[in-house]
Design a protein around this motif. Structure first.
Motif, PDB file in Angstrom:
ATOM      1  N   LEU A   2      -1.740  10.193 -10.912  1.00  0.00           N
ATOM      2  CA  LEU A   2      -3.006   9.545 -10.619  1.00  0.00           C
ATOM      3  C   LEU A   2      -3.656  10.225  -9.421  1.00  0.00           C
ATOM      4  CD1 LEU A   2      -2.309   5.728 -11.067  1.00  0.00           C
ATOM      5  CD2 LEU A   2      -3.276   7.357 -12.695  1.00  0.00           C
ATOM      6  N   THR A   3      -4.967  10.252  -9.423  1.00  0.00           N
ATOM      7  CA  THR A   3      -5.669  10.957  -8.363  1.00  0.00           C
ATOM      8  C   THR A   3      -6.927  10.202  -7.942  1.00  0.00           C
ATOM      9  OG1 THR A   3      -6.419  13.158  -7.670  1.00  0.00           O
ATOM     10  CG2 THR A   3      -6.959  12.494  -9.930  1.00  0.00           C
ATOM     11  N   ILE A   4      -7.791  10.871  -7.231  1.00  0.00           N
ATOM     12  CA  ILE A   4      -8.987  10.282  -6.638  1.00  0.00           C
ATOM     13  C   ILE A   4      -9.810   9.540  -7.692  1.00  0.00           C
ATOM     14  CG2 ILE A   4     -11.081  10.779  -5.302  1.00  0.00           C
ATOM     15  CD1 ILE A   4      -8.317  11.605  -3.981  1.00  0.00           C
ATOM     16  N   GLY A   5     -10.217   8.327  -7.342  1.00  0.00           N
ATOM     17  CA  GLY A   5     -11.055   7.529  -8.222  1.00  0.00           C
ATOM     18  C   GLY A   5     -10.294   6.607  -9.154  1.00  0.00           C
ATOM     19  N   ALA A   6      -8.999   6.819  -9.309  1.00  0.00           N
ATOM     20  CA  ALA A   6      -8.192   5.950 -10.172  1.00  0.00           C
ATOM     21  C   ALA A   6      -7.850   4.655  -9.437  1.00  0.00           C
ATOM     22  CB  ALA A   6      -6.909   6.667 -10.595  1.00  0.00           C
ATOM     23  N   LYS A   7      -7.643   3.606 -10.198  1.00  0.00           N
ATOM     24  CA  LYS A   7      -7.198   2.340  -9.624  1.00  0.00           C
ATOM     25  C   LYS A   7      -5.704   2.469  -9.322  1.00  0.00           C
ATOM     26  CE  LYS A   7      -7.998  -2.525 -10.029  1.00  0.00           C
ATOM     27  NZ  LYS A   7      -8.885  -2.706  -8.903  1.00  0.00           N
ATOM     28  N   PHE A   8      -5.310   2.028  -8.109  1.00  0.00           N
ATOM     29  CA  PHE A   8      -3.896   2.053  -7.742  1.00  0.00           C
ATOM     30  C   PHE A   8      -3.162   1.061  -8.638  1.00  0.00           C
ATOM     31  CE2 PHE A   8      -0.137   1.448  -5.079  1.00  0.00           C
ATOM     32  CZ  PHE A   8       0.112   2.754  -4.681  1.00  0.00           C
ATOM     33  N   PRO A   9      -1.985   1.438  -9.182  1.00  0.00           N
ATOM     34  CA  PRO A   9      -1.285   0.569 -10.125  1.00  0.00           C
ATOM     35  C   PRO A   9      -0.857  -0.766  -9.507  1.00  0.00           C
ATOM     36  CG  PRO A   9      -0.319   2.771 -10.097  1.00  0.00           C
ATOM     37  CD  PRO A   9      -1.297   2.700  -8.963  1.00  0.00           C
ATOM     38  N   ALA A  10      -0.778  -1.773 -10.359  1.00  0.00           N
ATOM     39  CA  ALA A  10      -0.245  -3.070  -9.934  1.00  0.00           C
ATOM     40  C   ALA A  10       1.234  -2.906  -9.598  1.00  0.00           C
ATOM     41  CB  ALA A  10      -0.420  -4.091 -11.052  1.00  0.00           C
ATOM     42  N   PHE A  11       1.692  -3.644  -8.593  1.00  0.00           N
ATOM     43  CA  PHE A  11       3.097  -3.593  -8.213  1.00  0.00           C
ATOM     44  C   PHE A  11       3.511  -4.919  -7.596  1.00  0.00           C
ATOM     45  CE2 PHE A  11       0.775  -2.405  -4.463  1.00  0.00           C
ATOM     46  CZ  PHE A  11       1.492  -2.937  -3.396  1.00  0.00           C
ATOM     47  N   LYS A 105      13.428   0.520  -9.575  1.00  0.00           N
ATOM     48  CA  LYS A 105      13.261   0.695 -11.028  1.00  0.00           C
ATOM     49  C   LYS A 105      12.256   1.801 -11.354  1.00  0.00           C
ATOM     50  CE  LYS A 105      12.479  -3.427 -12.687  1.00  0.00           C
ATOM     51  NZ  LYS A 105      12.425  -4.797 -13.227  1.00  0.00           N
ATOM     52  N   ARG A 106      11.709   2.413 -10.309  1.00  0.00           N
ATOM     53  CA  ARG A 106      10.805   3.561 -10.438  1.00  0.00           C
ATOM     54  C   ARG A 106       9.516   3.231 -11.196  1.00  0.00           C
ATOM     55  NH1 ARG A 106      15.730   5.289  -9.412  1.00  0.00           N
ATOM     56  NH2 ARG A 106      16.160   7.385  -8.621  1.00  0.00           N
ATOM     57  N   GLU A 107       9.126   1.976 -11.193  1.00  0.00           N
ATOM     58  CA  GLU A 107       7.919   1.565 -11.915  1.00  0.00           C
ATOM     59  C   GLU A 107       6.653   2.072 -11.232  1.00  0.00           C
ATOM     60  OE1 GLU A 107       9.687  -2.535 -13.880  1.00  0.00           O
ATOM     61  OE2 GLU A 107       8.683  -2.650 -11.937  1.00  0.00           O
ATOM     62  N   LEU A 108       6.540   1.879  -9.918  1.00  0.00           N
ATOM     63  CA  LEU A 108       5.341   2.326  -9.204  1.00  0.00           C
ATOM     64  C   LEU A 108       5.275   3.849  -9.160  1.00  0.00           C
ATOM     65  CD1 LEU A 108       2.765   1.732  -7.639  1.00  0.00           C
ATOM     66  CD2 LEU A 108       4.175   1.457  -5.574  1.00  0.00           C
ATOM     67  N   SER A 109       6.374   4.483  -8.804  1.00  0.00           N
ATOM     68  CA  SER A 109       6.366   5.948  -8.714  1.00  0.00           C
ATOM     69  C   SER A 109       6.137   6.590 -10.081  1.00  0.00           C
ATOM     70  CB  SER A 109       7.638   6.468  -8.048  1.00  0.00           C
ATOM     71  OG  SER A 109       8.792   5.904  -8.612  1.00  0.00           O
ATOM     72  N   SER A 110       6.620   5.973 -11.156  1.00  0.00           N
ATOM     73  CA  SER A 110       6.338   6.484 -12.509  1.00  0.00           C
ATOM     74  C   SER A 110       4.868   6.306 -12.856  1.00  0.00           C
ATOM     75  CB  SER A 110       7.201   5.763 -13.550  1.00  0.00           C
ATOM     76  OG  SER A 110       8.552   6.109 -13.396  1.00  0.00           O
ATOM     77  N   ALA A 111       4.316   5.132 -12.545  1.00  0.00           N
ATOM     78  CA  ALA A 111       2.902   4.873 -12.841  1.00  0.00           C
ATOM     79  C   ALA A 111       1.997   5.848 -12.086  1.00  0.00           C
ATOM     80  CB  ALA A 111       2.547   3.435 -12.489  1.00  0.00           C
ATOM     81  N   LEU A 112       2.414   6.235 -10.882  1.00  0.00           N
ATOM     82  CA  LEU A 112       1.637   7.192 -10.085  1.00  0.00           C
ATOM     83  C   LEU A 112       1.877   8.632 -10.525  1.00  0.00           C
ATOM     84  CD1 LEU A 112       2.169   5.555  -6.591  1.00  0.00           C
ATOM     85  CD2 LEU A 112      -0.032   5.811  -7.777  1.00  0.00           C
ATOM     86  N   GLY A 113       2.979   8.888 -11.239  1.00  0.00           N
ATOM     87  CA  GLY A 113       3.302  10.238 -11.697  1.00  0.00           C
ATOM     88  C   GLY A 113       3.870  11.120 -10.611  1.00  0.00           C
ATOM     89  N   ILE A 114       4.652  10.537  -9.693  1.00  0.00           N
ATOM     90  CA  ILE A 114       5.143  11.317  -8.549  1.00  0.00           C
ATOM     91  C   ILE A 114       6.662  11.464  -8.521  1.00  0.00           C
ATOM     92  CG2 ILE A 114       3.135  10.841  -7.114  1.00  0.00           C
ATOM     93  CD1 ILE A 114       5.004   8.718  -5.671  1.00  0.00           C
ATOM     94  N   LEU A 115       7.329  11.266  -9.653  1.00  0.00           N
ATOM     95  CA  LEU A 115       8.777  11.488  -9.682  1.00  0.00           C
ATOM     96  C   LEU A 115       9.068  12.968  -9.893  1.00  0.00           C
ATOM     97  CD1 LEU A 115      10.108   8.471 -11.762  1.00  0.00           C
ATOM     98  CD2 LEU A 115      10.385   8.883  -9.309  1.00  0.00           C
ATOM     99  N   ARG A 136      -8.440   7.021  -2.821  1.00  0.00           N
ATOM    100  CA  ARG A 136      -9.479   7.843  -2.192  1.00  0.00           C
ATOM    101  C   ARG A 136      -8.933   9.162  -1.629  1.00  0.00           C
ATOM    102  NH1 ARG A 136     -13.888   4.893  -0.380  1.00  0.00           N
ATOM    103  NH2 ARG A 136     -14.769   6.951  -0.020  1.00  0.00           N
ATOM    104  N   PHE A 137      -7.601   9.277  -1.506  1.00  0.00           N
ATOM    105  CA  PHE A 137      -6.971  10.499  -0.984  1.00  0.00           C
ATOM    106  C   PHE A 137      -5.571  10.569  -1.556  1.00  0.00           C
ATOM    107  CE2 PHE A 137      -3.958  12.230   2.167  1.00  0.00           C
ATOM    108  CZ  PHE A 137      -4.481  13.488   2.385  1.00  0.00           C
ATOM    109  N   VAL A 138      -5.177  11.785  -1.963  1.00  0.00           N
ATOM    110  CA  VAL A 138      -3.818  12.033  -2.453  1.00  0.00           C
ATOM    111  C   VAL A 138      -3.342  13.349  -1.869  1.00  0.00           C
ATOM    112  CG1 VAL A 138      -2.358  12.436  -4.474  1.00  0.00           C
ATOM    113  CG2 VAL A 138      -4.301  10.892  -4.660  1.00  0.00           C
ATOM    114  N   SER A 139      -2.115  13.352  -1.417  1.00  0.00           N
ATOM    115  CA  SER A 139      -1.480  14.578  -0.945  1.00  0.00           C
ATOM    116  C   SER A 139      -0.020  14.533  -1.387  1.00  0.00           C
ATOM    117  CB  SER A 139      -1.558  14.647   0.584  1.00  0.00           C
ATOM    118  OG  SER A 139      -0.840  15.748   1.072  1.00  0.00           O
ATOM    119  N   VAL A 140       0.487  15.659  -1.882  1.00  0.00           N
ATOM    120  CA  VAL A 140       1.872  15.714  -2.331  1.00  0.00           C
ATOM    121  C   VAL A 140       2.513  16.983  -1.781  1.00  0.00           C
ATOM    122  CG1 VAL A 140       3.435  15.706  -4.309  1.00  0.00           C
ATOM    123  CG2 VAL A 140       1.246  14.510  -4.455  1.00  0.00           C
ATOM    124  N   ASN A 141       3.648  16.806  -1.122  1.00  0.00           N
ATOM    125  CA  ASN A 141       4.404  17.937  -0.581  1.00  0.00           C
ATOM    126  C   ASN A 141       5.682  18.146  -1.380  1.00  0.00           C
ATOM    127  OD1 ASN A 141       2.505  17.592   1.444  1.00  0.00           O
ATOM    128  ND2 ASN A 141       3.967  17.775   3.103  1.00  0.00           N
TER     129      ASN A 141
END
Length: 179
Positions: A2-11, A105-115, A136-141
């Motif tokens: 998920l990136t800029i402009g997307a709704k943050f997933p429910a958790f 359970k990796r639900e939020l991180s899976s929904a965000l696509g950051i595993l 509004r901002f995403v950064s991944v290292n």
């Protein structure tokens, strides 16, 4: 991812909010910081080497984020019990002013696509989410490289101006005006 402009997933997740076992655990969900800006930063694993440097750095800036009506959440796929043990045993984490959230359970991180595809742990991802729960901002290292919480604060400041901000803009600097 998920990136800029997307709704943050429910958790709705368990979190550790203190090092005291009697008061350590609390649930956090989408409504926990309703109407506020939010910073979610994810780390791969507890009891590692790079992660506590980042967590402690976010902790030192927590007052700065709070001054900007922003709630910070630290998240990994470790359980709340592992978070508590780490918090109790690492001197830089004992008095953290923000929740350490368990996405076991990796639900939020899976929904965000950051595993991480091979390791199955969170990448070092950071999300700034506005009061409407829009990213509004995403950064991944990479797993081996720590992030700069001061830069996250700088970007938050720029986003909160709702103006055009040039490269290396700092709070208090002039913004750009469209001709």
């Amino acid at each position: 991812m998920l990136t800029i402009g997307a709704k943050f997933p429910a958790f709705d997740l368990q979190a550790v909010v203190s090092a005291n076992p009697a008061t350590a655990f609390s649930r956090v969900d989408n409504d926990s910081a309703q109407g506020k800006w939010k910073v979610f930063f994810f780390w791969p694993k507890d009891f590692t080497f790079v992660c506590p440097t980042e967590i402690a750095a976010f902790g030192k800036l927590n007052g700065e984020f709070a001054d900007r009506d922003t709630v910070v959440y630290g998240v990994s796929t470790d359980s709340e019990y592992v978070h508590l043990a780490w918090r109790q045993n690492h001197p830089d984490l004992k008095d953290l002013p923000f929740a350490m959230v368990s996405d076991i359970k990796r639900e939020l991180s899976s929904a965000l696509g950051i595993l991480h595809p091979e390791e199955g742990v969170c990448l070092r991802a950071t999300f700034v989410v506005d009061p409407g729960n829009i990213i509004r901002f995403v950064s991944v290292n990479d797993l081996s490289v720590g992030r700069n919480p001061q830069e996250v604060l700088r970007v938050l400041d720029a986003l909160q101006t709702d103006e055009l901000c040039p490269c290396n803009w700092q709070k208090g600097d002039a913004v750009l005006k469209a001709a």
